[in-house]
Every structure is written in C-alpha cells, then in structure tokens.
Design a protein around this motif. Structure first.
Motif, short mmCIF file in Angstrom:
data_model
loop_
_atom_site.label_atom_id
_atom_site.label_comp_id
_atom_site.label_asym_id
_atom_site.label_seq_id
_atom_site.Cartn_x
_atom_site.Cartn_y
_atom_site.Cartn_z
N GLU A 167 -94.44 24.11 59.58
CA GLU A 167 -95.29 23.89 58.70
C GLU A 167 -94.68 22.76 57.56
N LEU A 168 -93.48 23.05 57.22
CA LEU A 168 -92.66 22.40 56.07
C LEU A 168 -92.41 20.91 56.67
N THR A 169 -92.09 20.82 57.95
CA THR A 169 -91.81 19.43 58.29
C THR A 169 -93.16 18.62 58.45
N ARG A 170 -94.31 19.21 58.82
CA ARG A 170 -95.50 18.34 58.67
C ARG A 170 -95.81 18.12 57.05
N ALA A 171 -95.50 19.14 56.27
CA ALA A 171 -95.98 19.04 54.83
C ALA A 171 -94.89 17.75 54.32
N LYS A 172 -93.56 17.78 54.80
CA LYS A 172 -92.89 16.76 54.09
C LYS A 172 -93.39 15.28 54.54
N ALA A 173 -93.54 15.12 55.62
CA ALA A 173 -94.50 13.89 56.00
C ALA A 173 -95.57 13.46 55.25
N LEU A 174 -96.33 14.45 54.44
CA LEU A 174 -97.36 14.02 53.79
C LEU A 174 -96.95 13.74 52.38
N ASN A 175 -95.79 13.66 52.04
CA ASN A 175 -95.11 13.25 50.89
C ASN A 175 -95.85 13.88 49.62
N PRO A 176 -95.91 15.15 49.41
CA PRO A 176 -96.57 15.80 48.42
C PRO A 176 -95.64 15.88 46.91
N GLU A 177 -96.36 15.86 45.93
CA GLU A 177 -95.70 16.13 44.66
C GLU A 177 -95.62 17.54 44.40
N VAL A 178 -96.35 18.41 45.03
CA VAL A 178 -96.51 19.70 44.84
C VAL A 178 -96.36 20.49 46.31
N ILE A 179 -95.60 21.75 46.46
CA ILE A 179 -96.04 22.68 47.53
C ILE A 179 -96.49 23.77 46.74
N TRP A 180 -97.63 24.08 47.15
CA TRP A 180 -98.27 25.35 46.36
C TRP A 180 -98.39 26.33 47.43
N PHE A 181 -98.04 27.70 46.95
CA PHE A 181 -98.03 28.82 47.59
C PHE A 181 -99.08 30.06 47.11
N GLY A 182 -99.78 30.22 48.00
CA GLY A 182 -100.69 31.54 47.65
C GLY A 182 -100.27 32.88 48.55
N GLY A 183 -99.64 33.84 47.69
CA GLY A 183 -99.03 34.77 48.31
C GLY A 183 -97.89 35.52 47.55
N LEU A 184 -97.14 36.14 48.10
CA LEU A 184 -96.16 37.16 47.49
C LEU A 184 -94.69 36.70 47.48
N THR A 185 -93.86 37.28 46.64
CA THR A 185 -92.43 36.93 46.50
C THR A 185 -91.84 36.69 48.09
N PRO A 186 -91.95 37.90 48.84
CA PRO A 186 -90.91 37.64 50.10
C PRO A 186 -91.16 36.41 50.66
N VAL A 187 -92.38 36.06 51.06
CA VAL A 187 -92.70 34.67 51.87
C VAL A 187 -92.47 33.86 50.97
N GLY A 188 -92.77 33.84 49.66
CA GLY A 188 -92.45 32.62 48.71
C GLY A 188 -90.85 32.37 48.72
#
Length: 231
Positions: A51-72
């Motif tokens: 997921e993060l490799t694909r995200a990096k290719a999209l050149n985001p300014e923000v990675i937003w996470f909806g969830g709890l601490t362990p996964v975050g």
C-alpha cells in the motif's frame, strides 16, 4: 491552513475507520483538498509495504490514517523505511502516549491528530478530574478520552438512579432526557443519532515525544517545520 492538498488515505476496515474516512474525505474535498489514493487495511495487518509503495508513487503531501494506535505505529514506521516524505495525520485513535512511546520521539515528531473537544486541563471540570484521578492512584494516564469515559459512566448512573436497573428504560432515558446536562466536559446534548454535540475539535501535534495542542506548539509559532513539509 498549511497548504496541504494531496492526500493518500489508509483506513482500517472497521466501522470506526470507514466512518472516519467517509466524513474526512467529504469535508476535505469541500475545503479544496484531493484524496489521490485510498487503501483499506486490515486491523491485524502487519506489513503495509504494498500500500505504501503505491502511495509513494502518488506523491502525497499527507498520509492520512483512520484507525487506532497499533496500526498507526506500524504505518508510520514503514513510511520512514520507504522514505515517504509526507505529513502523517491520524484520527483521535492515535492520540495517546503509546503512539509516541512505541515510535520514539524522532519518528513520532510532527504527526498530527485531532480530538473532539478541548484539552483535558481546559475542560470546565478538567483540573478537578485530573486531581481526582491522581488521588485515586491509577498507574496509567487518563488519555484523551478519559474525561469522556467518566461522563459516560456518570450519565449511566444518573439514568439508573432515575428509572432503575432496567436496560430498556435506561436507554430511553438517555435518548430522551439528556439535553444540555452539565458535566465536567461541558453541557452534554445527544442528537437524534445518540451522539454528543461537540462544538469544536482540537488539533494536536507530536512534539518532543508528547502530544501538544497545535496552537501551543513550536510548529504553530514557526519555530519548527513539519517533517513532511521539508520538500
């Protein structure tokens, strides 16, 4: 206000994660932002490399996470490993000291989270709550939602005292009688969905290994720049 517009969203597949993403994305678009990628993840997932490799290719300014601490924590760690230079932003689910402790001050630094209501010490009964909590000798801190949990229990007690230990009667009481009830977090008023009408949200930033209200941070004062803004 920071000029961040391009967001990649990861959210866990629970109702919590999906619900937060729905309202976040709807309102982000209204404010001129763009969700350039969405990746639902399993709450038990360990590896987010795909997921993060694909995200990096999209050149985001923000990675937003909806969830709890362990996964975050796992996502933030793997962002660093993959060299993703973006602001890490999360829901209130990451607003606890475990997030900072698990990542360490360096990796947690500059993460942003949002909390319904005011900081504990600024709540109408916040200082008294903290004093009573410390006097009770609890070993763990109350965390962001400690006062809310206290108020929830207090409202249950009020309902039981009013109508007796009857589940249906208690539910009816909470749905029909909780209107501007004074509590340590301020007036509580349940809407038609059973949600408390909270008048404001407080942004926080991880600074020096702890969560600090954004308005009181070095970032707000211009003494620091968010890691993801150093492009």
């Amino acid at each position: 206000t920071l000029g961040l517009r391009r967001v990649v969203a990861l959210h866990d597949t629970t109702d919590y994660g999906r619900g937060h993403f729905r309202y976040y994305s709807e309102n982000l678009r209204k404010l001129g932002g763009e969700v350039v990628g969405v990746f639902p993840v399993n709450p038990q997932q360990e590896d987010f490399t795909a997921e993060l490799t694909r995200a990096k290719a999209l050149n985001p300014e923000v990675i937003w996470f909806g969830g709890l601490t362990p996964v975050g924590v796992r996502i933030r760690n793997q962002m660093a490993r993959l060299g993703i230079n973006a602001v890490f932003q999360g829901t209130s689910g990451i607003l606890n000291e475990e997030f900072n402790q698990a990542l360490g001050a360096e990796l947690a630094e500059g993460a942003i989270g949002f909390l319904d209501g005011l900081p504990v010490e600024k709540l109408p009964g916040g200082r008294q709550f903290l004093q009573a909590y410390q006097a009770a000798g609890f070993r763990e801190p109350p965390e962001a939602y400690g006062p809310f949990a206290y108020v929830a229990a207090d409202l249950f007690v009020r309902a039981i005292e009013a109508v007796g230990p009857n589940r249906a009667a208690v539910i009816d009481y909470l749905n029909s009688r909780i209107r501007n009830v004074e509590t340590i977090i301020g007036p509580v008023n349940f809407d038609e969905y059973g949600q408390n009408d909270v008048p404001l949200v407080t942004p926080y930033v991880s600074q020096g290994g702890r969560w600090v209200p954004w308005s009181e941070s070095d970032y707000a004062a211009g003494r620091k720049v968010l890691p993801g803004l150093k492009r």
